[in-house]
Design a protein around this motif. Structure first.
Motif, short mmCIF file in Angstrom:
data_model
loop_
_atom_site.label_atom_id
_atom_site.label_comp_id
_atom_site.label_asym_id
_atom_site.label_seq_id
_atom_site.Cartn_x
_atom_site.Cartn_y
_atom_site.Cartn_z
N TYR A 385 -6.41 4.92 3.07
CA TYR A 385 -5.24 4.13 3.46
C TYR A 385 -4.74 4.43 4.87
O TYR A 385 -3.98 3.65 5.43
N PRO A 447 0.81 -3.74 5.62
CA PRO A 447 -0.62 -3.51 5.86
C PRO A 447 -1.35 -4.83 6.11
O PRO A 447 -0.93 -5.90 5.63
N SER A 451 -6.82 -5.05 4.19
CA SER A 451 -6.93 -3.59 4.20
C SER A 451 -6.99 -3.06 2.77
O SER A 451 -6.62 -3.74 1.81
N ALA A 453 -5.13 -0.78 1.60
CA ALA A 453 -3.77 -0.61 1.11
C ALA A 453 -3.24 -1.90 0.50
O ALA A 453 -2.63 -1.89 -0.58
N ALA A 454 -3.49 -3.03 1.17
CA ALA A 454 -3.04 -4.32 0.63
C ALA A 454 -3.76 -4.64 -0.67
O ALA A 454 -3.15 -5.13 -1.64
N SER A 460 3.93 -2.06 1.97
CA SER A 460 4.28 -1.53 3.29
C SER A 460 3.68 -0.14 3.45
O SER A 460 3.34 0.53 2.47
N ILE A 461 3.56 0.29 4.72
CA ILE A 461 3.10 1.65 5.00
C ILE A 461 4.10 2.66 4.43
O ILE A 461 3.72 3.72 3.94
#
Length: 622
Positions: A385, A447, A451, A453-454, A460-461
């Motif tokens: 991530y 993100p 990605s 993370a998404a 969000s980060i």
């Protein structure tokens, strides 16, 4: 034999308040002296961007004045607590703030003024691209060319060989400048700031820190070996980054920095070949460079051999000090007693070791290690991530240098990113039973859609960062076992939002008697009593981690902060019973919602109750 020079005295006072406005000038005799840059002083005291630059030695760029203005301009925002995203909300002393760190630093100015012992930041490195920080003073390429004098108002280039890339330097400087400026206010008198940076902006960062913190407060520029091997695709690969250190006041550097603990490798260097009753020791050179007459004398060794200092050197101490120490057996002359004297340093008398400016990855970790640490918390076979997160060992060294375990010191990271610093604080507290506290700030960056993370569902980060801290806390507690009693691994989570107060300002012509009962209240309808409570804590300069209890008195919700440091009731209707009950407790501060009183007479009566029952209480209505 003259009266004091009040001009110099006043300049010194201004330097304490506004260090950026004091510069160097030349007097009539050509000597350098301190002087005030009145353009910058006007900017510090102005509520708009001031024109009028003068020629001087300083770091300058298009947009600097706007950046200065941005640091000073007030904002109508607040911090709203988010209990469902917090861990141990009721008891923790740690904070996590989601939102733009420029706003966060402004909101923390009162509550944490002069209270932060260590600031560490790992800001975005300038790679020649735009930032996620949407500061209004960042510039487009056309704006940069115009503001830097390379294009006229119509966009026509005036200089053939333009510095288009300079825009990104200007944008980066305009981004970092107000944040560093505000962060300085938060440092304790013995506080320090550590900043990670690479080669792209190290020169500009040093100059900007010299301006904000003062060149005399520079401590060190550490080289950190971030890689274990060269990059195969490059002729010369970047194997290092820097950690730049500045003190709030270098006069307090001894209190600001602590020695590093000795590890097993360090301890292994100590031995005791002569059975010294003081225990294990190491010896060091007893000579110093240069010639000092009172340190040039002959020493008779235990074997009877007479020796003097080598050419170009002298002994470390004068003869009387040497004789005192040698009588205590604090010197080593070799196994046969014929060697040049070497002074002993005993393990029992060492409280640690000094740090130096080269930090190899064998001691503090590398980026691959940081990646493995994040992966281990989420899924050791899954995505990380984050790109190149800082290793926990690197940040623990910074914590060991700049903080003390038993002092409840505050550590701030306003570019929290992956949450490595919070992880390091938890790990170090577990290792030395410390009580350090952290404040993490991370912008709500979304993100990229494709990605990892998404795809994992993170919005969000900041959301990933909070999750990493939760997992790190659980991991630290598991590893600490019996020593984890009292270890704080929680955090109160907040989000930066617009102020809780509604805009109810109206011109007389915009209202009439028929509309008075339709005018909205002063508090936004979607805000809770707890939202209002934390805005009051900020306004009053109280720490956001104070313990809070909620009581029910005569059907009203009452917040009690720090056993009476503040008591508040924000209900729509406050009964006289509640007012009397709060007054009898004699809190330092009491707060009510203005609309909670049925009439002006009811509010005045409440004030009268406090004057009679608890006259020392500071009473406010919002």
């Amino acid at each position: 034999m003259t009266s004091p020079d009040l001009t110099d005295s006043n300049i010194g006072k201004l330097a304490d308040l506004f260090p950026t406005v004091v510069t160097e000038s030349v007097d009539a005799d050509g000597n350098f002296k301190m002087a005030v840059d009145f353009d910058l002083l006007r900017q510090e005291l102005s509520d708009h961007v001031v024109d009028g630059p003068q020629e001087r030695y300083q770091l300058d760029w298009p947009g600097k004045r706007a950046a200065t203005f941005a640091a000073n301009a007030p904002i109508a925002k607040t911090l709203r607590p988010v209990r469902e995203e917090s861990v141990d909300f009721e008891t923790t002393k740690n904070l996590f703030i989601e939102g733009d760190n420029l706003d966060a630093l402004k909101l923390l100015q009162e509550s944490y003024l002069g209270k932060v012992k260590l600031i560490y930041i790992d800001p975005p490195y300038n790679t020649g691209s735009d930032f996620v920080y949407s500061d209004t003073f960042s510039q487009t390429s056309a704006e940069y060319l115009r503001n830097s004098g390379q294009a006229d108002d119509n966009g026509v280039r005036l200089i053939a060989n333009t510095e288009a890339n300079g825009r990104f330097h200007s944008d980066w400087l305009s981004m970092i400048y107000p944040r560093l400026k505000l962060s300085r206010n938060l440092l304790t008198d013995d506080g320090v700031i550590f900043i990670s940076i690479d080669d792209n902006e190290i020169g500009q960062l040093r100059r900007i820190c010299d301006e904000i913190f003062g060149e005399a407060n520079f401590l060190a520029q550490v080289v950190w070996q971030k890689r274990t091997s060269p990059e195969a695709r490059k002729r010369i690969g970047a194997g290092h980054e820097y950690v730049v250190m500045y003190a709030r006041d270098r006069a307090n550097v001894e209190a600001a920095l602590a020695p590093l603990p000795l590890d097993e490798k360090d301890r292994a260097a100590f031995n005791n070949p002569d059975d010294d009753p003081r225990g294990r020791w190491v010896s060091s050179d007893f000579t110093a460079p240069g010639y000092r007459p009172n340190q040039m004398y002959e020493i008779v060794t235990p074997s009877g051999l007479t020796v003097g200092p080598p050419p170009g050197r002298c002994w470390m101490n004068i003869e009387s000090e040497y004789k005192s120490q040698v009588s205590e057996g604090r010197f080593w002359f070799g196994p046969d007693g014929k060697g040049i004297p070497r002074r002993k340093t005993y393990l029992a008398e060492r409280d640690g070791k000094s740090a130096w400016t080269w930090w190899p990855n064998s001691e503090v970790g590398h980026t691959q290690e940081g990646t493995r640490e994040v992966r281990a918390l989420f899924d050791k076979n899954g995505p990380t991530y984050f790109d190149y997160p800082k290793p926990v060992r690197l940040l623990r060294r910074i914590i060991q240098l700049a903080t003390h375990p038993d002092a409840d010191e505050v550590i701030l990271d306003f570019f929290a990113g992956s949450g490595s610093m919070a992880h390091a604080v938890l790990a170090q507290n577990a290792a030395d039973e410390g009580s350090r506290r952290f404040i993490m700030v991370q912008i709500d960056e979304v993100p990229a859609s494709q990605s990892d993370a998404a795809k994992a569902g993170y919005g969000s980060i900041a959301e990933i960062s909070r999750d990493r801290i939760r997992r790190a806390g659980a991991s630290v507690l598991k590893g600490a076992a019996l020593t984890s009693v009292g270890l704080d691994t929680g955090f109160r989570s907040f989000k930066i939002d617009s102020t809780n107060m509604a805009d109810v300002l109206r011109a007389p012509d915009d209202t009439d008697q028929l509309a008075l009962d339709q005018l909205e209240g002063s508090v936004k309808p979607d805000r809770s009593g707890e939202d209002l409570l934390f805005q009051v804590l900020l306004d009053w300069g109280l720490e956001l981690t104070m313990p809070i209890s909620v009581e029910q008195i005569d059907g009203n919700e009452v917040f009690v902060v720090e056993d009476g440091a503040l008591i508040a009731c924000f209900d729509e209707l406050v009964s006289p019973v509640v007012v009397h009950s709060i007054a009898k407790r004699q809190p330092l501060r009491a707060v009510f919602r203005d609309s909670g009183f049925t009439s002006d007479a009811a509010r005045i009566n409440a004030e009268q109750v406090f004057r009679e029952v608890s006259p020392a209480t500071d009473v406010k209505a919002i």
